[in-house]
Design a protein around this motif. Structure first.
Motif, PDB file in Angstrom:
ATOM      1  N   TYR A 116       0.829  -1.208   0.000  1.00 49.45           N
ATOM      2  CA  TYR A 116       0.000   0.000   0.000  1.00 49.45           C
ATOM      3  C   TYR A 116       0.866   1.262   0.000  1.00 49.45           C
ATOM      4  CZ  TYR A 116      -4.269  -2.706   0.688  1.00 49.45           C
ATOM      5  OH  TYR A 116      -5.317  -3.566   0.512  1.00 49.45           O
ATOM      6  N   GLN A 117       1.998   1.219   0.718  1.00 51.35           N
ATOM      7  CA  GLN A 117       2.908   2.366   0.719  1.00 51.35           C
ATOM      8  C   GLN A 117       3.478   2.609  -0.677  1.00 51.35           C
ATOM      9  OE1 GLN A 117       5.702   1.099   3.711  1.00 51.35           O
ATOM     10  NE2 GLN A 117       4.658   2.221   5.356  1.00 51.35           N
ATOM     11  N   GLN A 118       3.888   1.546  -1.340  1.00 44.47           N
ATOM     12  CA  GLN A 118       4.439   1.676  -2.691  1.00 44.47           C
ATOM     13  C   GLN A 118       3.383   2.164  -3.676  1.00 44.47           C
ATOM     14  OE1 GLN A 118       7.814   1.387  -3.131  1.00 44.47           O
ATOM     15  NE2 GLN A 118       7.627   1.180  -0.927  1.00 44.47           N
ATOM     16  N   SER A 119       2.166   1.670  -3.535  1.00 48.15           N
ATOM     17  CA  SER A 119       1.106   2.114  -4.453  1.00 48.15           C
ATOM     18  C   SER A 119       0.752   3.578  -4.202  1.00 48.15           C
ATOM     19  CB  SER A 119      -0.127   1.225  -4.340  1.00 48.15           C
ATOM     20  OG  SER A 119      -0.762   1.378  -3.096  1.00 48.15           O
ATOM     21  N   LYS A 120       0.840   4.020  -2.940  1.00 45.16           N
ATOM     22  CA  LYS A 120       0.581   5.435  -2.637  1.00 45.16           C
ATOM     23  C   LYS A 120       1.642   6.317  -3.273  1.00 45.16           C
ATOM     24  CE  LYS A 120      -0.186   8.783   1.078  1.00 45.16           C
ATOM     25  NZ  LYS A 120       0.013   9.838   0.126  1.00 45.16           N
ATOM     26  N   LYS A 121       2.921   5.889  -3.194  1.00 49.90           N
ATOM     27  CA  LYS A 121       3.997   6.653  -3.834  1.00 49.90           C
ATOM     28  C   LYS A 121       3.762   6.752  -5.337  1.00 49.90           C
ATOM     29  CE  LYS A 121       7.833   5.606  -0.718  1.00 49.90           C
ATOM     30  NZ  LYS A 121       9.157   4.960  -0.610  1.00 49.90           N
ATOM     31  N   ALA A 122       3.400   5.641  -5.942  1.00 49.45           N
ATOM     32  CA  ALA A 122       3.166   5.626  -7.385  1.00 49.45           C
ATOM     33  C   ALA A 122       1.963   6.492  -7.753  1.00 49.45           C
ATOM     34  CB  ALA A 122       2.958   4.194  -7.869  1.00 49.45           C
ATOM     35  N   ASN A 123       0.913   6.409  -6.962  1.00 46.66           N
ATOM     36  CA  ASN A 123      -0.281   7.202  -7.226  1.00 46.66           C
ATOM     37  C   ASN A 123       0.014   8.692  -7.065  1.00 46.66           C
ATOM     38  OD1 ASN A 123      -3.046   7.318  -7.956  1.00 46.66           O
ATOM     39  ND2 ASN A 123      -3.545   7.784  -5.822  1.00 46.66           N
ATOM     40  N   ASP A 124       0.787   9.054  -6.039  1.00 45.28           N
ATOM     41  CA  ASP A 124       1.159  10.460  -5.840  1.00 45.28           C
ATOM     42  C   ASP A 124       1.970  10.974  -7.026  1.00 45.28           C
ATOM     43  OD1 ASP A 124      -0.133  10.382  -3.413  1.00 45.28           O
ATOM     44  OD2 ASP A 124       1.708  10.284  -2.199  1.00 45.28           O
ATOM     45  N   ALA A 125       2.881  10.153  -7.524  1.00 46.12           N
ATOM     46  CA  ALA A 125       3.691  10.546  -8.680  1.00 46.12           C
ATOM     47  C   ALA A 125       2.815  10.742  -9.918  1.00 46.12           C
ATOM     48  CB  ALA A 125       4.771   9.507  -8.948  1.00 46.12           C
ATOM     49  N   LEU A 126       1.841   9.862 -10.108  1.00 52.98           N
ATOM     50  CA  LEU A 126       0.922  10.005 -11.233  1.00 52.98           C
ATOM     51  C   LEU A 126       0.073  11.262 -11.107  1.00 52.98           C
ATOM     52  CD1 LEU A 126      -0.284   6.331 -11.728  1.00 52.98           C
ATOM     53  CD2 LEU A 126       0.960   7.720 -13.384  1.00 52.98           C
ATOM     54  N   GLU A 127      -0.412  11.523  -9.906  1.00 56.39           N
ATOM     55  CA  GLU A 127      -1.210  12.730  -9.679  1.00 56.39           C
ATOM     56  C   GLU A 127      -0.406  13.981  -9.986  1.00 56.39           C
ATOM     57  OE1 GLU A 127      -4.418  13.193  -8.771  1.00 56.39           O
ATOM     58  OE2 GLU A 127      -4.787  11.042  -8.821  1.00 56.39           O
ATOM     59  N   GLU A 128       0.846  14.007  -9.535  1.00 57.19           N
ATOM     60  CA  GLU A 128       1.691  15.178  -9.768  1.00 57.19           C
ATOM     61  C   GLU A 128       2.012  15.340 -11.251  1.00 57.19           C
ATOM     62  OE1 GLU A 128       6.128  16.801  -8.660  1.00 57.19           O
ATOM     63  OE2 GLU A 128       5.160  15.408  -7.288  1.00 57.19           O
ATOM     64  N   ALA A 129       2.258  14.228 -11.932  1.00 60.15           N
ATOM     65  CA  ALA A 129       2.613  14.286 -13.348  1.00 60.15           C
ATOM     66  C   ALA A 129       1.462  14.809 -14.206  1.00 60.15           C
ATOM     67  CB  ALA A 129       3.028  12.904 -13.832  1.00 60.15           C
TER      68      ALA A 129
END
Length: 123
Positions: free
Chosen positions: A45-58
């Protein structure tokens, strides 16, 4: 759970990214992924949150168009390159180049390029 932590720390960034993508795309249940890769669900879940945050920012639009995009050090050599590019590439007129420099630099352009001031004043 101690062995799960050790496995999680040995994963490469690309492996973490792949796991995060699998969680985000929901190809398998998180519990199955955790068991298969011997990591905790919390870690996934931590890794998916990091990935999701990166996608949101991009893909997010800038809230303010006045945000500074970058800082550009302006040197005399850089200004000469700008003048050449404006004249040779953009086919700008001499008067247009002088006007742009006057707008950008104010009266400082006379100190940087004394020939401009003389050329503009002569009829």
């Amino acid at each position: 759970m101690n062995s799960s932590s050790c496995v999680a720390t040995t994963l490469s960034p690309s492996q973490r990214q792949e796991l995060a993508l699998q969680v985000l795309t929901k190809t398998e249940p998180v519990t199955s992924l955790a068991k298969e890769h011997q990591v905790s669900r919390k870690f996934l879940y931590q890794q998916s949150k990091k990935a999701n945050d990166a996608l949101e920012e991009a893909f997010s639009t800038s809230k303010n168009d006045d945000d500074v995009l970058f800082h550009l050090p302006i040197t005399k050599a850089w200004l000469f390159q700008l003048i050449l590019a404006l004249v040779l590439i953009c086919h700008s007129s001499f008067r247009g180049v002088v006007e742009l420099l006057r707008d950008l630099l104010g009266d400082n352009y006379n100190r940087l390029f004394p020939a401009f001031g003389e050329a503009v004043e002569t009829p």
